[in-house]
Design a protein around this motif. Structure first.
Motif, PDB file in Angstrom:
ATOM      1  N   UNK A 184     -78.533  -7.481 -38.417  1.00  0.00           N
ATOM      2  CA  UNK A 184     -78.437  -6.681 -37.187  1.00  0.00           C
ATOM      3  C   UNK A 184     -79.581  -5.680 -37.174  1.00  0.00           C
ATOM      4  N   UNK A 185     -80.108  -5.419 -35.986  1.00  0.00           N
ATOM      5  CA  UNK A 185     -81.212  -4.468 -35.844  1.00  0.00           C
ATOM      6  C   UNK A 185     -80.675  -3.169 -35.264  1.00  0.00           C
ATOM      7  N   UNK A 186     -81.058  -2.055 -35.891  1.00  0.00           N
ATOM      8  CA  UNK A 186     -80.646  -0.736 -35.424  1.00  0.00           C
ATOM      9  C   UNK A 186     -81.877   0.097 -35.056  1.00  0.00           C
ATOM     10  N   UNK A 187     -81.731   0.933 -34.042  1.00  0.00           N
ATOM     11  CA  UNK A 187     -82.742   1.948 -33.789  1.00  0.00           C
ATOM     12  C   UNK A 187     -82.766   2.879 -34.993  1.00  0.00           C
ATOM     13  N   UNK A 188     -83.913   3.034 -35.614  1.00  0.00           N
ATOM     14  CA  UNK A 188     -84.109   3.826 -36.835  1.00  0.00           C
ATOM     15  C   UNK A 188     -83.320   3.197 -37.986  1.00  0.00           C
ATOM     16  N   UNK A 189     -82.014   3.469 -38.074  1.00  0.00           N
ATOM     17  CA  UNK A 189     -81.175   2.799 -39.060  1.00  0.00           C
ATOM     18  C   UNK A 189     -79.730   2.835 -38.571  1.00  0.00           C
ATOM     19  N   UNK A 190     -78.811   2.304 -39.360  1.00  0.00           N
ATOM     20  CA  UNK A 190     -77.428   2.157 -38.899  1.00  0.00           C
ATOM     21  C   UNK A 190     -76.736   3.488 -38.629  1.00  0.00           C
ATOM     22  N   UNK A 191     -77.254   4.588 -39.169  1.00  0.00           N
ATOM     23  CA  UNK A 191     -76.641   5.887 -38.905  1.00  0.00           C
ATOM     24  C   UNK A 191     -76.791   6.294 -37.441  1.00  0.00           C
ATOM     25  N   UNK A 192     -77.703   5.647 -36.719  1.00  0.00           N
ATOM     26  CA  UNK A 192     -77.872   5.949 -35.295  1.00  0.00           C
ATOM     27  C   UNK A 192     -76.730   5.390 -34.457  1.00  0.00           C
ATOM     28  N   UNK A 193     -75.934   4.468 -35.032  1.00  0.00           N
ATOM     29  CA  UNK A 193     -74.856   3.783 -34.297  1.00  0.00           C
ATOM     30  C   UNK A 193     -75.381   3.100 -33.036  1.00  0.00           C
ATOM     31  N   UNK A 194     -76.640   2.668 -33.073  1.00  0.00           N
ATOM     32  CA  UNK A 194     -77.260   2.054 -31.902  1.00  0.00           C
ATOM     33  C   UNK A 194     -77.879   0.721 -32.306  1.00  0.00           C
ATOM     34  N   UNK A 195     -77.112  -0.342 -32.104  1.00  0.00           N
ATOM     35  CA  UNK A 195     -77.585  -1.688 -32.385  1.00  0.00           C
ATOM     36  C   UNK A 195     -78.507  -2.152 -31.261  1.00  0.00           C
ATOM     37  N   UNK A 196     -79.584  -2.843 -31.611  1.00  0.00           N
ATOM     38  CA  UNK A 196     -80.491  -3.401 -30.608  1.00  0.00           C
ATOM     39  C   UNK A 196     -80.102  -4.852 -30.351  1.00  0.00           C
ATOM     40  N   UNK A 197     -79.849  -5.178 -29.076  1.00  0.00           N
ATOM     41  CA  UNK A 197     -79.513  -6.544 -28.694  1.00  0.00           C
ATOM     42  C   UNK A 197     -80.728  -7.309 -28.174  1.00  0.00           C
ATOM     43  N   UNK A 198     -81.664  -6.592 -27.562  1.00  0.00           N
ATOM     44  CA  UNK A 198     -82.812  -7.251 -26.959  1.00  0.00           C
ATOM     45  C   UNK A 198     -83.903  -6.228 -26.693  1.00  0.00           C
ATOM     46  N   UNK A 199     -85.174  -6.650 -26.836  1.00  0.00           N
ATOM     47  CA  UNK A 199     -86.323  -5.797 -26.529  1.00  0.00           C
ATOM     48  C   UNK A 199     -87.166  -6.498 -25.472  1.00  0.00           C
ATOM     49  N   UNK A 200     -87.351  -5.839 -24.342  1.00  0.00           N
ATOM     50  CA  UNK A 200     -88.154  -6.368 -23.240  1.00  0.00           C
ATOM     51  C   UNK A 200     -89.546  -5.753 -23.329  1.00  0.00           C
ATOM     52  N   UNK A 201     -90.503  -6.549 -23.835  1.00  0.00           N
ATOM     53  CA  UNK A 201     -91.855  -6.044 -24.046  1.00  0.00           C
ATOM     54  C   UNK A 201     -92.570  -5.806 -22.720  1.00  0.00           C
TER      55      UNK A 201
END
Length: 299
Positions: A68-85
């Motif tokens: 799973x990808x997190x913004x910064x790290x998992x402590x942010x509680x913000x998982x990244x589902x998709x990045x629109x370049x």
């Protein structure tokens, strides 16, 4: 054994070189940096934060934890589902605030918050504040990139089961939605203490509120019962962040030392969603405009 024909050797070498060139051109991460996590590609300017040269600036660093990808790290509680370049957006998870009234001596009151790094904002066009409940007044408080305080709120009421709207829409009878302020950098979702579920707790003991992608949520009357909503969305709900490569406009950005459009076949565009600029490949080219030689002729 017969010797290989010289023209076959030349053809093979040409194909190998072409394959290497195409592979380098099609890469979305910086050379030597991890490009994928699970099933998701991590395009530069984003990058795994172990090496600072793998991401553009602070805020674009992500972590890969358990596929799973997190913004910064998992402590942010913000998982990244998709990045629109191309569009300068990232689809991420945000938490659900809840408030429950089971009896006069058994109540809970929670809140949910989110913070963004520089160059990121909570998208005002793509998200809504949503509240679920039958005697619920939810608030969103926060501040924008100019440090101005912002706020929003919505009210939902349905004093019996028969008055709940079953249409899946957020009409204010079981669920409500409202817009959020532009350039929002941080927010906190909470509830008005004057409204609780004591009058409706026989069929709706809990209220919920969250910031989520506006076209994603479909209300179901079952969400009013117990913890059905939070059980279904244990990891949070999807929301959209807007991001920019820099906060300058395109008339000033190319003069900056940190100008991000480094591919020779790229150009600067002003972001349609946030204050700042993005990079795109010129017409007829594809790839990653944030990488040197990232925009190439398609194969």
């Amino acid at each position: 054994m017969a010797a290989a024909s010289p023209w076959l050797i030349t053809l093979a070498a040409t194909l190998v070189l072409a394959t290497i060139k195409m592979s380098e051109a099609s890469r979305m991460a910086k050379p030597g940096c991890q490009e994928t996590c699970g099933n998701l590609t991590i395009p530069y300017p984003f990058g795994i934060g172990i090496r600072p040269d793998c991401y553009y600036k602070e805020g674009f660093d992500v972590s890969c934890e358990g596929n799973r990808i997190f913004m910064h790290n998992s402590s942010s509680n913000m998982t990244i589902y998709n990045i629109n370049l191309l569009g300068g957006q990232a689809r991420v998870s945000t938490l659900i605030a809840s408030k429950c009234y089971y009896s006069i001596n058994d109540t809970t009151d929670g809140w949910a918050s989110a913070y963004t790094a520089d160059f990121f904002t909570i998208s005002t066009r793509a998200n809504k504040l949503t509240a679920v409940g039958c005697y619920t007044l939810a608030f969103l408080g926060g501040y924008n990139k100019d440090q101005h305080t912002t706020g929003a709120g919505c009210f939902s009421v349905c004093l019996d089961k028969q008055s709940v709207d079953n249409s899946s829409q957020c009409s204010g009878m079981g669920c409500c939605q409202t817009s959020i302020a532009p350039n929002l950098a941080a927010f906190n979702v909470s509830f008005d203490d004057r409204f609780d579920n004591s009058q409706v707790n026989n069929f709706n003991p809990c209220s919920y509120a969250f910031v989520a992608e506006q076209d994603w949520f479909r209300f179901e009357p079952a969400y009013l019962q117990g913890n059905t909503l939070t059980e279904r969305y244990k990891d949070g709900v999807p929301a959209v962040l807007d991001w920019v490569a820099g906060e300058e406009t395109c008339d000033k950005a190319p003069k900056s030392r940190s100008y991000a459009c480094v591919s020779k076949n790229s150009q600067c565009i002003n972001s349609p969603n946030a204050t700042g600029y993005l990079c795109v490949c010129n017409n007829g080219f594809t790839g990653n405009p944030y990488l040197k030689d990232g925009c190439e002729d398609p194969p």
